[in-house]
Design a protein around this motif. Structure first.
Motif, short mmCIF file in Angstrom:
data_model
loop_
_atom_site.label_atom_id
_atom_site.label_comp_id
_atom_site.label_asym_id
_atom_site.label_seq_id
_atom_site.Cartn_x
_atom_site.Cartn_y
_atom_site.Cartn_z
N LYS A 127 0.84 -1.20 0.00
CA LYS A 127 0.00 0.00 0.00
C LYS A 127 0.88 1.26 0.00
CE LYS A 127 -3.63 2.47 2.50
NZ LYS A 127 -4.58 2.48 3.63
N ASN A 128 1.88 1.27 0.84
CA ASN A 128 2.78 2.43 0.89
C ASN A 128 3.49 2.64 -0.45
OD1 ASN A 128 2.13 2.92 3.58
ND2 ASN A 128 3.79 1.62 4.36
N LYS A 129 3.90 1.55 -1.06
CA LYS A 129 4.56 1.65 -2.37
C LYS A 129 3.58 2.17 -3.42
CE LYS A 129 7.13 -1.13 -5.78
NZ LYS A 129 8.35 -0.31 -5.78
N SER A 130 2.32 1.72 -3.34
CA SER A 130 1.29 2.16 -4.30
C SER A 130 1.05 3.65 -4.20
CB SER A 130 -0.02 1.40 -4.04
OG SER A 130 0.15 0.01 -4.19
N ILE A 131 0.92 4.15 -2.97
CA ILE A 131 0.69 5.59 -2.77
C ILE A 131 1.88 6.40 -3.28
CG2 ILE A 131 0.42 7.37 -0.99
CD1 ILE A 131 -1.21 5.31 0.62
N SER A 132 3.08 5.88 -3.03
CA SER A 132 4.29 6.55 -3.51
C SER A 132 4.32 6.61 -5.03
CB SER A 132 5.53 5.82 -2.98
OG SER A 132 6.71 6.39 -3.49
N LEU A 133 3.87 5.52 -5.69
CA LEU A 133 3.83 5.48 -7.15
C LEU A 133 2.81 6.47 -7.71
CD1 LEU A 133 4.10 1.64 -7.79
CD2 LEU A 133 5.54 3.36 -8.87
N LEU A 134 1.64 6.54 -7.07
CA LEU A 134 0.62 7.47 -7.52
C LEU A 134 1.12 8.91 -7.43
CD1 LEU A 134 -2.60 5.89 -5.92
CD2 LEU A 134 -1.92 5.85 -8.33
N LYS A 135 1.88 9.20 -6.37
CA LYS A 135 2.48 10.53 -6.24
C LYS A 135 3.51 10.75 -7.34
CE LYS A 135 1.95 11.02 -1.21
NZ LYS A 135 2.67 11.10 0.08
N GLU A 136 4.29 9.72 -7.63
CA GLU A 136 5.36 9.84 -8.63
C GLU A 136 4.82 10.15 -10.02
OE1 GLU A 136 9.28 7.34 -10.24
OE2 GLU A 136 7.86 6.40 -8.86
N VAL A 137 3.64 9.60 -10.34
CA VAL A 137 3.07 9.85 -11.67
C VAL A 137 2.18 11.10 -11.68
CG1 VAL A 137 3.18 7.44 -12.34
CG2 VAL A 137 1.09 8.30 -11.28
#
Length: 560
Positions: A127-137
């Motif tokens: 989940k933390n990785k997913s949120i970080s990815l959404l921020k990155e894009v």
């Protein structure tokens, strides 16, 4: 050393009577940190190559020969290795984000599922990785949007979600298949900048599959050109665009609308044998040629259109204003362009002009008659005959159960029920010839034609009632660049010879520049500015227009 090596790759389809090659002996190499553009018309084999890399070829298709080597590994050695690398070593971005996302799962659930499938990671870490990815894009409020469903995102935001899914398992190769075709120029620019940024930051090897040469010019380091399953030419982007060696590449590049000047017609170096009459458009003998009059044919006055987003609402509190106090005029004989992003109101205005929508407020005058006030059907039919529309998707706008002759005959007999069969057939043949189709086309069905030919049928049907105003709603956005050039040349010729007035709606600014005398720019239902075409492109006054022109992919020094 190249990271991806495609060696002698062939993909064929075993048919009953023959073997059809979708790709034949293709050799391509891609380095890390590089974007390779893979271009060509529909059916050229570019998507086939992308799908073959990860073995997504549908039966009866098969990879009949060749190899795909990623680093030091041949990923086609067995089916298990392909599944292992798909999503892990290789990420994919598809053309339509709506169909590539699961509508019944939140974007967070889809990201977590993908991460845990390929990486050993707890749900909390995923989940933390997913949120970080959404921020990155570039998705704002990623913590909140994590729990949203795909339908709660705009088209551009959905494509960002798809990119985050493609990147979530740290792939080394990214395959982007037409990732911006359905997007507006501003959203397209954002997605392309994001792909370029991620390519450098993550040292990705990227294959960008597209038929948009403007996208290639802005994004790709090198270009590979495909035709009929064969690799025609490959080289650095600037060299391919400015000094192509093969005739097919010259045809593709010269068909692209230039962004830095206006031309009289599109150059078509190489044409299909069925389209050899490029410069011979027949003038229908039933038309009378008129002088272009410097008077208004259409007047839009304080036009408003609101849609209620709650079917059961008793008031207009929840209404959405799609068109907000818009006023402009279209002179007889001119081409007037309407541009803007999705949701700007351009198609809504078109549908009100052809009486598919009723305005909430405001008036539409045609030849000094207020057609929004007409209530009698007989009077309304008189004006419908003079105003016809060409839609974006020719396949869905044509009745697949009718032959072409019946499709074209329908509006003719509706407005002229006493016409004889002989005159009707002769008229249909004249119309088909005017749009560069043979008389034999009359006895075929829409599915038997290519996309460009179907759009020609749509134009013939629109011309059948001898209209004075032709409303074109994104008439070439679904077509390849060379077919687009043929259709746009056809519209130019027909307008000149038949004295048509055209309302041309598009988000493709280079196309609008070539087609239109004046342009109106829409944003959020409001008209920002109206100006002569060259004046608008050279000296825009509104900030939104300046932004659109700045974001437009530019091809300024191409082969002609």
């Amino acid at each position: 050393m190249s990271f991806l090596k495609i060696k002698n790759l062939s993909v064929d389809y075993q048919m009953r009577k023959e073997t059809v090659y979708a790709a034949k002996n293709v050799n391509i190499e891609v380095n890390k940190g590089e974007i390779l553009g893979l271009v060509g018309e529909s059916g050229s084999g570019k998507s086939t190559v992308g799908n073959a890399i990860i073995n997504l070829i549908d039966e009866p298709g098969r990879v009949s020969s060749g190899s795909v080597i990623l680093g030091d590994l041949n990923i086609h050695e067995n089916s298990e290795s392909i599944v292992k690398y798909r999503g892990n070593k290789i990420g994919l971005i598809f053309q339509d984000p709506q169909t590539s996302l699961n509508p019944i799962l939140t974007v967070g659930e889809q990201l977590i599922e993908t991460i845990q499938t390929h990486l050993k990671m707890s749900k909390e870490d995923a989940k933390n990785k997913s949120i970080s990815l959404l921020k990155e894009v570039g998705i704002k409020d990623a913590e909140k949007r994590f729990d949203n469903y795909p339908h709660q995102f705009s088209g551009g935001m959905r494509q960002r979600v798809v990119i985050s899914l493609a990147l979530c398992c740290e792939p080394e190769l990214l395959i982007a298949d037409e990732p911006t075709t359905a997007l507006d120029v501003s959203i397209q620019s954002q997605i392309l900048e994001l792909i370029k940024k991620l390519t450098k930051e993550r040292n990705l090897a990227v294959i960008l599959i597209t038929h948009d040469m403007g996208v290639i010019a802005e994004t790709a380091d090198r270009v590979a050109v495909m035709k009929s399953g064969n690799l025609v030419e490959i080289g650095e982007t600037k060299k391919i665009l400015t000094h192509p060696q093969e005739n097919y590449t010259k045809s593709l590049v010269s068909s692209v609308p230039p962004t830095n000047k206006k031309i009289s017609r599109f150059v078509i170096v190489e044409k299909d044998n069925n389209n050899k009459k490029e410069n011979n458009i027949k003038i229908l003998n039933r038309w009378t040629k008129k002088e272009i009059l410097n008077q208004d044919l259409v007047q839009i006055k304080n036009l408003n259109k609101s849609f209620d987003d709650n079917f059961f609402a008793e008031s207009s509190k929840n209404s959405v204003m799609a068109v907000n106090d818009v006023s402009f005029e279209i002179k007889e004989g001119e081409s007037f362009g309407l541009v803007g992003e999705s949701g700007s109101g351009k198609s809504t205005i078109a549908k009100m002009i052809v009486n598919l929508f009723k305005p909430t407020n405001g008036d539409i005058f045609f030849d000094n008659v207020c057609i929004t006030k007409i209530e009698q059907r007989s009077q309304l039919m008189k004006f419908r005959k003079q105003i016809q529309m060409i839609f974006q998707d020719p396949y869905s706008s044509l009745n697949g159960r009718l032959k072409v002759k019946d499709i074209i005959a329908e509006p003719i007999t509706l407005h002229n029920p006493s016409i004889s069969n002989v005159d009707l057939n002769n008229y249909i043949y004249d119309l088909l010839e005017s749009v560069e189709l043979t008389q034999k086309s009359a006895d075929r069905y829409p599915h038997e034609f290519s996309g460009g030919q179907r759009q020609r049928i749509s134009i013939a049907r629109a011309l059948a009632t001898q209209p004075r105003l032709l409303v074109c709603d994104e008439p070439t956005s679904a077509l390849d660049v060379s077919i687009q050039a043929q259709i746009l040349n056809l519209l130019k010729d027909l307008q000149e010879q038949l004295n048509l007035t055209i309302l041309f709606i598009s988000h493709d600014l280079p196309v609008v520049r070539q087609m239109c005398d004046r342009i109106g720019v829409l944003k959020d239902g409001k008209l920002c500015e109206v100006s002569e075409t060259e004046k608008l492109f050279l000296n825009p006054t509104h900030e939104y227009t300046k932004e659109l022109l700045h974001l437009m992919p530019k091809i300024e020094s191409i082969y002609i």
